[in-house]
Design a protein around this motif. Structure first.
Motif, PDB file in Angstrom:
ATOM      1  N   ILE A   1      57.248  67.798  21.479  1.00 41.95           N
ATOM      2  CA  ILE A   1      56.024  68.581  21.447  1.00 41.95           C
ATOM      3  C   ILE A   1      54.807  67.759  21.053  1.00 41.95           C
ATOM      4  CG2 ILE A   1      56.207  69.347  19.031  1.00 41.95           C
ATOM      5  CD1 ILE A   1      55.304  72.136  20.035  1.00 41.95           C
ATOM      6  N   ASN A   2      55.053  66.645  20.355  1.00 40.41           N
ATOM      7  CA  ASN A   2      53.933  65.797  19.942  1.00 40.41           C
ATOM      8  C   ASN A   2      53.531  64.774  21.013  1.00 40.41           C
ATOM      9  OD1 ASN A   2      53.288  66.818  17.338  1.00 40.41           O
ATOM     10  ND2 ASN A   2      55.154  65.876  16.525  1.00 40.41           N
ATOM     11  N   LYS A   3      54.316  64.704  22.076  1.00 39.91           N
ATOM     12  CA  LYS A   3      53.989  63.774  23.154  1.00 39.91           C
ATOM     13  C   LYS A   3      53.737  64.486  24.485  1.00 39.91           C
ATOM     14  CE  LYS A   3      56.687  59.931  21.224  1.00 39.91           C
ATOM     15  NZ  LYS A   3      57.827  58.997  21.460  1.00 39.91           N
ATOM     16  N   ALA A   4      54.016  65.776  24.527  1.00 33.60           N
ATOM     17  CA  ALA A   4      53.865  66.546  25.756  1.00 33.60           C
ATOM     18  C   ALA A   4      52.400  66.591  26.178  1.00 33.60           C
ATOM     19  CB  ALA A   4      54.405  67.951  25.561  1.00 33.60           C
ATOM     20  N   THR A   5      52.181  66.574  27.475  1.00 39.21           N
ATOM     21  CA  THR A   5      50.835  66.640  28.035  1.00 39.21           C
ATOM     22  C   THR A   5      50.478  68.092  28.349  1.00 39.21           C
ATOM     23  OG1 THR A   5      51.606  66.386  30.308  1.00 39.21           O
ATOM     24  CG2 THR A   5      51.160  64.366  29.054  1.00 39.21           C
ATOM     25  N   ALA A   6      49.239  68.310  28.735  1.00 36.77           N
ATOM     26  CA  ALA A   6      48.808  69.651  29.121  1.00 36.77           C
ATOM     27  C   ALA A   6      49.610  70.146  30.311  1.00 36.77           C
ATOM     28  CB  ALA A   6      47.311  69.649  29.438  1.00 36.77           C
ATOM     29  N   GLU A   7      49.919  69.245  31.234  1.00 27.48           N
ATOM     30  CA  GLU A   7      50.716  69.617  32.407  1.00 27.48           C
ATOM     31  C   GLU A   7      52.126  70.028  32.008  1.00 27.48           C
ATOM     32  OE1 GLU A   7      49.859  69.971  35.595  1.00 27.48           O
ATOM     33  OE2 GLU A   7      47.782  69.641  34.947  1.00 27.48           O
ATOM     34  N   ASP A   8      52.673  69.367  30.982  1.00 24.21           N
ATOM     35  CA  ASP A   8      54.004  69.726  30.503  1.00 24.21           C
ATOM     36  C   ASP A   8      54.024  71.157  29.972  1.00 24.21           C
ATOM     37  OD1 ASP A   8      55.097  67.245  31.116  1.00 24.21           O
ATOM     38  OD2 ASP A   8      54.537  66.398  29.174  1.00 24.21           O
ATOM     39  N   PHE A   9      53.004  71.513  29.205  1.00 24.64           N
ATOM     40  CA  PHE A   9      52.948  72.858  28.630  1.00 24.64           C
ATOM     41  C   PHE A   9      52.754  73.918  29.709  1.00 24.64           C
ATOM     42  CE2 PHE A   9      51.484  70.516  24.691  1.00 24.64           C
ATOM     43  CZ  PHE A   9      52.639  70.782  23.963  1.00 24.64           C
ATOM     44  N   LYS A  10      52.100  73.552  30.802  1.00 24.73           N
ATOM     45  CA  LYS A  10      51.888  74.507  31.894  1.00 24.73           C
ATOM     46  C   LYS A  10      53.202  74.921  32.559  1.00 24.73           C
ATOM     47  CE  LYS A  10      47.268  72.845  33.178  1.00 24.73           C
ATOM     48  NZ  LYS A  10      46.484  72.197  34.261  1.00 24.73           N
ATOM     49  N   ALA A  11      54.247  74.172  32.322  1.00 26.25           N
ATOM     50  CA  ALA A  11      55.544  74.506  32.910  1.00 26.25           C
ATOM     51  C   ALA A  11      56.129  75.769  32.284  1.00 26.25           C
ATOM     52  CB  ALA A  11      56.509  73.337  32.725  1.00 26.25           C
ATOM     53  N   ILE A  12      55.611  76.144  31.115  1.00 26.00           N
ATOM     54  CA  ILE A  12      56.101  77.334  30.423  1.00 26.00           C
ATOM     55  C   ILE A  12      55.399  78.564  30.983  1.00 26.00           C
ATOM     56  CG2 ILE A  12      56.411  78.437  28.188  1.00 26.00           C
ATOM     57  CD1 ILE A  12      57.950  75.799  28.564  1.00 26.00           C
ATOM     58  N   ASN A  13      56.158  79.584  31.319  1.00 26.89           N
ATOM     59  CA  ASN A  13      55.590  80.824  31.832  1.00 26.89           C
ATOM     60  C   ASN A  13      54.736  81.489  30.751  1.00 26.89           C
ATOM     61  OD1 ASN A  13      55.111  82.891  33.605  1.00 26.89           O
ATOM     62  ND2 ASN A  13      56.970  84.019  33.095  1.00 26.89           N
ATOM     63  N   GLY A  14      53.483  81.743  31.070  1.00 32.40           N
ATOM     64  CA  GLY A  14      52.546  82.322  30.102  1.00 32.40           C
ATOM     65  C   GLY A  14      51.544  81.310  29.591  1.00 32.40           C
ATOM     66  N   ILE A  15      51.759  80.038  29.899  1.00 31.68           N
ATOM     67  CA  ILE A  15      50.836  78.975  29.490  1.00 31.68           C
ATOM     68  C   ILE A  15      50.066  78.496  30.718  1.00 31.68           C
ATOM     69  CG2 ILE A  15      50.577  76.674  28.498  1.00 31.68           C
ATOM     70  CD1 ILE A  15      51.466  78.625  26.444  1.00 31.68           C
ATOM     71  N   GLY A  16      48.754  78.738  30.701  1.00 36.97           N
ATOM     72  CA  GLY A  16      47.893  78.273  31.776  1.00 36.97           C
ATOM     73  C   GLY A  16      47.044  77.105  31.307  1.00 36.97           C
ATOM     74  N   PRO A  17      46.029  76.739  32.080  1.00 37.56           N
ATOM     75  CA  PRO A  17      45.167  75.611  31.703  1.00 37.56           C
ATOM     76  C   PRO A  17      44.486  75.791  30.347  1.00 37.56           C
ATOM     77  CG  PRO A  17      44.816  76.239  33.987  1.00 37.56           C
ATOM     78  CD  PRO A  17      45.685  77.278  33.410  1.00 37.56           C
ATOM     79  N   ALA A  18      44.036  77.033  30.075  1.00 38.58           N
ATOM     80  CA  ALA A  18      43.309  77.283  28.819  1.00 38.58           C
ATOM     81  C   ALA A  18      44.207  77.078  27.605  1.00 38.58           C
ATOM     82  CB  ALA A  18      42.737  78.698  28.819  1.00 38.58           C
ATOM     83  N   PHE A  19      45.399  77.674  27.627  1.00 38.86           N
ATOM     84  CA  PHE A  19      46.296  77.568  26.476  1.00 38.86           C
ATOM     85  C   PHE A  19      46.889  76.169  26.341  1.00 38.86           C
ATOM     86  CE2 PHE A  19      46.656  82.297  26.302  1.00 38.86           C
ATOM     87  CZ  PHE A  19      46.323  82.424  24.970  1.00 38.86           C
TER      88      PHE A  19
END
Length: 297
Positions: free
Chosen positions: A169-187
């Protein structure tokens, strides 16, 4: 006898005057008596006008009573104080639950979530929820949720699968987080920004502190991303730090900063960082997070 005789002896003209005065007095008494006991003359009243006038008075009374009632204006339920909650009809237990929830830097983003946190009754919720005012982005997010729930799983557009580069979680990029359902560009950007503010996630539940991030979505993130390597946080000396610099600590607000400096002035120098617990009203629930950024030398 001569003395009394001089006072009660009148001549003829004087007796006539007294007699006439007596007659006038008697006549006046008869007229006054007749006027008092005479029947009241009937007054010709316009009943329709009187009814309309009385109705107008009653309506004005109702308006005045309504004006005296306390007004409720739109408000964000996340910032309900003890006084405001009491005005709304909430119990002390319900208010305390909300305040405890907010102390964890979490926010309610819907009336349903407000009820889940405070445990208010349905009747009270229906009474005060029309006055809830959430930020525009929260309203849009709730509208999107409601509209998506109207479709079945077959017709709902599935999010395109994104391959993640890491599960740290400390190395994940914004694109990595977008892979989670419910996480868009803003979050995704918000998570990255908050992680930078913290200098990295040290505790996994710090993710719940991200503004507006619902627990259900955060749980999905933590199901994929973990803390594989704790961050190296730059610590500052509590005995030499300046006010503005200490205020940059993500868990220290202005009031707590003042209390820390007042305590430091009293003791001259902190021998151990655990002395912070001696400060009156120090938030012990945040101690482990606060001292991540401090040391005593």
């Amino acid at each position: 006898m001569k003395i009394f005789k001089s006072h009660f002896w009148y001549n003829k003209n004087q007796r006539n005057g007294i007699f006439l005065l007596g007659i006038i007095i008697i006549i006046l008494q008869i007229l006054i008596y007749a006027d008092v006991f005479s029947e009241d003359k009937p007054i010709d009243n316009n009943q329709s006008e009187l009814f309309a006038f009385q109705k107008q008075i009653d309506s004005l009374k109702l308006v005045e009573i309504e004006n005296r009632k306390p007004k409720i204006y739109p408000f964000n339920p996340n910032y309900i104080s003890d006084f405001k909650g009491e005005q709304l009809g909430m119990s002390l237990e319900e208010i305390d639950r909300l305040l405890a929830f907010r102390k964890m830097n979490k926010f309610v983003n819907s009336k349903k979530e407000f009820q889940n946190v405070t445990k208010v009754s349905d009747s009270l919720l229906n009474k005060i929820s029309p006055y809830f005012k959430f930020p525009d982005w929260v309203v849009k997010q709730n509208q999107a949720k409601n509209s998506s729930s109207q479709y079945s799983d077959k017709t709902f557009y599935k999010k395109k699968e994104i391959k993640i580069s890491t599960t740290d979680i400390n190395k994940a990029t914004a694109e990595d987080f977008k892979a989670i359902n419910g996480i868009g560009p803003a979050f995704s950007e918000r998570i990255i920004k908050y992680r930078s503010k913290l200098q990295g996630f040290t505790f996994i539940n710090q993710l719940y502190e991200v503004w507006g991030l619902e627990k259900e979505v955060a749980d999905k993130v933590l199901a994929v991303f973990k803390i594989q390597q704790k961050p190296i946080i730059k610590k500052i000396n509590i005995n030499t730090v300046e006010f503005k610099e200490l205020l940059k600590n993500p868990y220290i607000d202005y009031e707590l900063c003042k209390k820390i400096f007042n305590y430091r002035d009293e003791v001259a120098e902190l021998q151990n960082i655990s002395e912070l617990k001696n400060i009156k009203d120090f938030p012990l629930d945040k101690y482990d997070r606060i001292v991540l950024y401090l040391l005593a030398e």
